[in-house]
Design a protein around this motif. Structure first.
Motif, PDB file in Angstrom:
ATOM      1  N   UNK A 230      16.674  25.691  20.383  1.00 16.93           N
ATOM      2  CA  UNK A 230      15.950  24.898  19.164  1.00 16.93           C
ATOM      3  C   UNK A 230      16.719  23.467  18.852  1.00 16.93           C
ATOM      4  N   UNK A 231      16.041  22.443  18.850  1.00 24.71           N
ATOM      5  CA  UNK A 231      16.605  21.250  18.234  1.00 24.71           C
ATOM      6  C   UNK A 231      17.193  21.372  16.735  1.00 24.71           C
ATOM      7  N   UNK A 232      18.420  21.751  16.667  1.00 26.61           N
ATOM      8  CA  UNK A 232      18.768  21.859  15.504  1.00 26.61           C
ATOM      9  C   UNK A 232      19.304  20.540  14.617  1.00 26.61           C
ATOM     10  N   UNK A 233      19.153  19.460  15.225  1.00 27.49           N
ATOM     11  CA  UNK A 233      19.232  18.184  14.545  1.00 27.49           C
ATOM     12  C   UNK A 233      18.253  17.937  13.342  1.00 27.49           C
ATOM     13  N   UNK A 234      16.844  18.605  13.609  1.00 25.05           N
ATOM     14  CA  UNK A 234      15.735  18.818  12.698  1.00 25.05           C
ATOM     15  C   UNK A 234      16.112  19.367  11.375  1.00 25.05           C
ATOM     16  N   UNK A 235      17.186  20.171  11.303  1.00 28.13           N
ATOM     17  CA  UNK A 235      17.585  20.769   9.886  1.00 28.13           C
ATOM     18  C   UNK A 235      17.712  19.801   8.968  1.00 28.13           C
ATOM     19  N   UNK A 236      16.911  20.228   7.654  1.00 27.10           N
ATOM     20  CA  UNK A 236      17.054  19.430   6.486  1.00 27.10           C
ATOM     21  C   UNK A 236      17.449  20.167   5.282  1.00 27.10           C
ATOM     22  N   UNK A 237      16.500  20.170   4.326  1.00 25.29           N
ATOM     23  CA  UNK A 237      16.622  20.950   3.108  1.00 25.29           C
ATOM     24  C   UNK A 237      16.351  22.333   3.070  1.00 25.29           C
ATOM     25  N   UNK A 238      16.175  23.151   4.306  1.00 28.51           N
ATOM     26  CA  UNK A 238      15.642  24.509   4.179  1.00 28.51           C
ATOM     27  C   UNK A 238      16.617  25.282   3.674  1.00 28.51           C
ATOM     28  N   UNK A 239      16.162  26.304   3.209  1.00 25.66           N
ATOM     29  CA  UNK A 239      17.557  27.398   2.730  1.00 25.66           C
ATOM     30  C   UNK A 239      18.144  28.208   3.740  1.00 25.66           C
ATOM     31  N   UNK A 240      17.057  28.463   4.795  1.00 27.09           N
ATOM     32  CA  UNK A 240      17.922  29.099   6.035  1.00 27.09           C
ATOM     33  C   UNK A 240      17.021  28.598   7.523  1.00 27.09           C
ATOM     34  N   UNK A 241      17.838  28.915   8.375  1.00 27.50           N
ATOM     35  CA  UNK A 241      17.376  28.659   9.711  1.00 27.50           C
ATOM     36  C   UNK A 241      17.348  29.976  10.397  1.00 27.50           C
ATOM     37  N   UNK A 242      16.062  30.376  11.046  1.00 27.72           N
ATOM     38  CA  UNK A 242      15.998  31.616  11.707  1.00 27.72           C
ATOM     39  C   UNK A 242      15.945  31.116  13.318  1.00 27.72           C
ATOM     40  N   UNK A 243      17.052  31.491  14.060  1.00 31.08           N
ATOM     41  CA  UNK A 243      17.362  31.055  15.313  1.00 31.08           C
ATOM     42  C   UNK A 243      17.490  32.353  16.194  1.00 31.08           C
ATOM     43  N   UNK A 244      17.199  31.939  17.720  1.00 30.36           N
ATOM     44  CA  UNK A 244      17.482  33.069  18.722  1.00 30.36           C
ATOM     45  C   UNK A 244      18.301  32.299  19.915  1.00 30.36           C
ATOM     46  N   UNK A 245      19.579  32.242  19.388  1.00 29.05           N
ATOM     47  CA  UNK A 245      20.558  31.393  20.063  1.00 29.05           C
ATOM     48  C   UNK A 245      20.856  32.016  21.509  1.00 29.05           C
ATOM     49  N   UNK A 246      20.941  33.161  21.565  1.00 30.12           N
ATOM     50  CA  UNK A 246      21.465  33.627  23.054  1.00 30.12           C
ATOM     51  C   UNK A 246      20.311  33.535  24.086  1.00 30.12           C
ATOM     52  N   UNK A 247      19.206  33.460  23.633  1.00 23.79           N
ATOM     53  CA  UNK A 247      18.075  33.705  24.516  1.00 23.79           C
ATOM     54  C   UNK A 247      16.553  33.440  23.749  1.00 23.79           C
ATOM     55  N   UNK A 248      16.335  31.996  23.785  1.00 24.85           N
ATOM     56  CA  UNK A 248      15.305  31.547  22.844  1.00 24.85           C
ATOM     57  C   UNK A 248      14.077  32.369  23.066  1.00 24.85           C
ATOM     58  N   UNK A 249      13.811  33.124  21.841  1.00 21.01           N
ATOM     59  CA  UNK A 249      12.353  33.807  22.217  1.00 21.01           C
ATOM     60  C   UNK A 249      11.005  32.927  21.696  1.00 21.01           C
ATOM     61  N   UNK A 250      10.057  32.910  22.712  1.00 22.92           N
ATOM     62  CA  UNK A 250      10.157  33.484  24.082  1.00 22.92           C
ATOM     63  C   UNK A 250      10.338  32.460  25.359  1.00 22.92           C
ATOM     64  N   UNK A 251      10.801  31.281  25.049  1.00 23.42           N
ATOM     65  CA  UNK A 251      10.701  30.399  26.065  1.00 23.42           C
ATOM     66  C   UNK A 251      12.144  30.678  26.957  1.00 23.42           C
ATOM     67  N   UNK A 252      13.064  31.322  26.380  1.00 22.04           N
ATOM     68  CA  UNK A 252      14.189  31.831  27.257  1.00 22.04           C
ATOM     69  C   UNK A 252      15.387  31.093  27.321  1.00 22.04           C
ATOM     70  N   UNK A 253      15.526  29.841  26.947  1.00 22.46           N
ATOM     71  CA  UNK A 253      17.162  29.088  27.129  1.00 22.46           C
ATOM     72  C   UNK A 253      18.062  29.571  26.258  1.00 22.46           C
ATOM     73  N   UNK A 254      19.326  29.443  26.493  1.00 29.63           N
ATOM     74  CA  UNK A 254      20.356  29.698  25.418  1.00 29.63           C
ATOM     75  C   UNK A 254      20.521  28.391  24.588  1.00 29.63           C
ATOM     76  N   UNK A 255      20.918  28.411  23.227  1.00 26.89           N
ATOM     77  CA  UNK A 255      21.125  27.355  22.606  1.00 26.89           C
ATOM     78  C   UNK A 255      22.370  26.477  23.031  1.00 26.89           C
ATOM     79  N   UNK A 256      22.202  25.333  23.064  1.00 30.65           N
ATOM     80  CA  UNK A 256      23.219  24.326  23.665  1.00 30.65           C
ATOM     81  C   UNK A 256      24.423  24.416  22.724  1.00 30.65           C
ATOM     82  N   UNK A 257      25.331  24.388  23.140  1.00 26.32           N
ATOM     83  CA  UNK A 257      26.924  24.539  22.441  1.00 26.32           C
ATOM     84  C   UNK A 257      26.697  23.545  21.185  1.00 26.32           C
ATOM     85  N   UNK A 258      26.348  22.204  21.592  1.00 21.37           N
ATOM     86  CA  UNK A 258      26.261  21.038  20.660  1.00 21.37           C
ATOM     87  C   UNK A 258      25.620  21.409  19.402  1.00 21.37           C
TER      88      UNK A 258
END
Length: 467
Positions: A230-258
């Protein structure tokens, strides 16, 4: 005492209603009646017919008349006859169309093979090891385990989970900060009640998760997803962010360290919360395991996990490793008499973790899933080299990229062949207006061993031919 006709019929077999009418004698009438019952669907495939003597007695015809009718219908393929199994209606006998109506298009075949993601093969459940843990857990269980229970979960399981998650996933927590639940969906329901909204979610993700957040009145905002999560640079005024960092579901890539760092920084700066769904973190094949984001910032990340992929969704056991400030509110939302995750199952899982049986089972399943993944990849390289496969470094599914406009036709072609498989667009956020992908989400953990090769064969047949 002479046996009555009713006793004789009851002893010989089940009832079958047939009306013998028309010309041509009793045998021809019986043949017409049986054909009509089969072709109309009144006798479903697999239905066992009465023995010769029983039906002959019911219809007041000679046994040879029934035997000849059965034999002819077997020759026509409408019936099957096997020693020890009797005479049955053959499988996949289609009803004849009405002569007075325009025939409707035939529906796709009922799925015989299943490549839908998220459903581990239930036959792989470690029954013997689980039973051994259950016996030990019951023998050692304190009396209070059979009382109303603590909504936070059994302390034995929370202790075992704290050690396991630290060792295997790099989670920094303690038993006091773990809340046992029935799975990730249950965790999201509790967190939505505690945190409110809106939530940022990945543009591709489980519709079920988005749906339960919507049911709780939480609006979701999609984040772009690419090969680095997920492109976390798009985070703004949300209360929470639901992410699948180890293995993005369903596309499969791990979340970049940055991007991990950016998500944690956003949570710290806005008092937001990262909700980390670690749905298949144990199953990595081609690289070292990717640790949990929670280890970077335990006070700003809620770590969720379950045994649904590793053991069975039927156990209904999941967990949250929470920031300390959220524990009381989540426990209160869960309630004193919550109906999930029974004490016996919790105690059994605690023993299963502590004795090393869970580690051994995960290693066995990791090898099995990798073999299945490798067979999928090699077969596609041989029979559909034009199809790109991605998301295969971890997890229980792969993504097959398809050209624009090709996804629906492939899913439909698979369904016509009796294969259940899902399209990538099924997971796209309905309000996402950015770049889109088309493809298949292929769950390779689902079929039993003896059906897996057949499922892959049907998949290859459904794919578009190479240009």
């Amino acid at each position: 005492m002479q046996e009555s006709w009713v006793d004789f019929a009851e002893r010989l077999g089940a009832d079958l209603h047939l009306e013998l009418a028309g010309t041509g004698g009793r045998r021809a009438a019986l043949m017409r009646a049986l054909r009509e019952a089969i072709e109309s669907g009144r006798l479903a495939p697999g239905t066992r017919l009465p023995p010769y003597r029983s039906l002959a007695a019911d219809l007041s015809v000679a046994r040879n008349t029934v035997a000849d009718a059965y034999a002819e219908l077997v020759a026509e393929g409408r019936l099957t006859a096997r020693q020890g199994s009797g005479t049955r209606v053959a499988e996949r006998v289609a009803p004849l169309p009405s002569r007075t109506r325009t025939p409707a298009p035939a529906p796709p075949r009922r799925p015989v093979h299943d490549l839908v993601q998220g459903r581990p093969d239930p036959s792989a459940f470690p029954r013997s090891a689980w039973l051994a843990s259950a016996r030990r857990a019951l023998a050692a269980a304190p009396h209070d385990a059979f009382g109303p229970g603590d909504p936070q979960g059994r302390p034995e399981l929370r202790q075992a989970l704290a050690g396991y998650l630290a060792r295997v996933r790099g989670v920094r927590t303690s038993p006091e900060r773990i809340v046992v639940c029935s799975g990730t969906a249950h965790a999201l329901r509790l967190l939505s009640a505690v945190l409110g909204g809106p939530w940022a979610v990945e543009a591709y993700g489980l519709p079920f998760h988005r749906g339960l957040l919507a049911d709780a009145g939480v609006r979701t905002v999609p984040l772009d997803v690419d090969g680095e999560g997920a492109d976390t640079s798009g985070l703004g005024g949300e209360r929470a962010a639901l992410l699948t960092p180890a293995h993005q579901f369903p596309t499969g890539g791990p979340l970049l360290p940055e991007r991990r760092t950016a998500a944690v920084a956003w949570a710290g700066a806005t008092d937001g919360v990262v909700v980390e769904d670690d749905y298949d973190g144990e199953f990595r094949y081609d690289r070292r395991p990717v640790g949990a984001v929670q280890g970077l910032a335990p006070e700003h990340v809620v770590y969720t996990g379950s045994v649904s992929k590793s053991l069975s969704p039927g156990l209904r056991i999941g967990w949250m490793a929470l920031p300390a400030r959220l524990v009381p509110a989540v426990v209160a939302a869960k309630g004193e008499r919550e109906p999930y995750a029974g004490a016996v199952e919790q105690l059994t899982l605690a023993d299963f973790l502590a004795c090393g049986a869970y580690d051994r089972h995960v290693r066995r399943m990791r090898q099995r899933h990798r073999r299945r993944r490798d067979l999928l990849v090699s077969l596609l390289a041989e029979r559909a080299p034009q199809v790109r496969v991605s998301g295969i470094a971890a997890g229980l599914h792969a993504v097959l990229d398809l050209p624009e406009g090709g996804e629906r036709s492939v899913v439909k072609a698979a369904a016509w062949q009796g294969l259940a498989v899902e399209g990538l667009s099924d997971y796209r956020h309905p309000r996402w207006r950015g770049p889109v992908r088309e493809g298949l989400v292929v769950g390779y953990a689902t079929p039993p061993e003896h059906l897996y090769a057949g499922a892959l064969d049907l998949l290859c047949r459904a794919l578009p031919p190479a240009e």
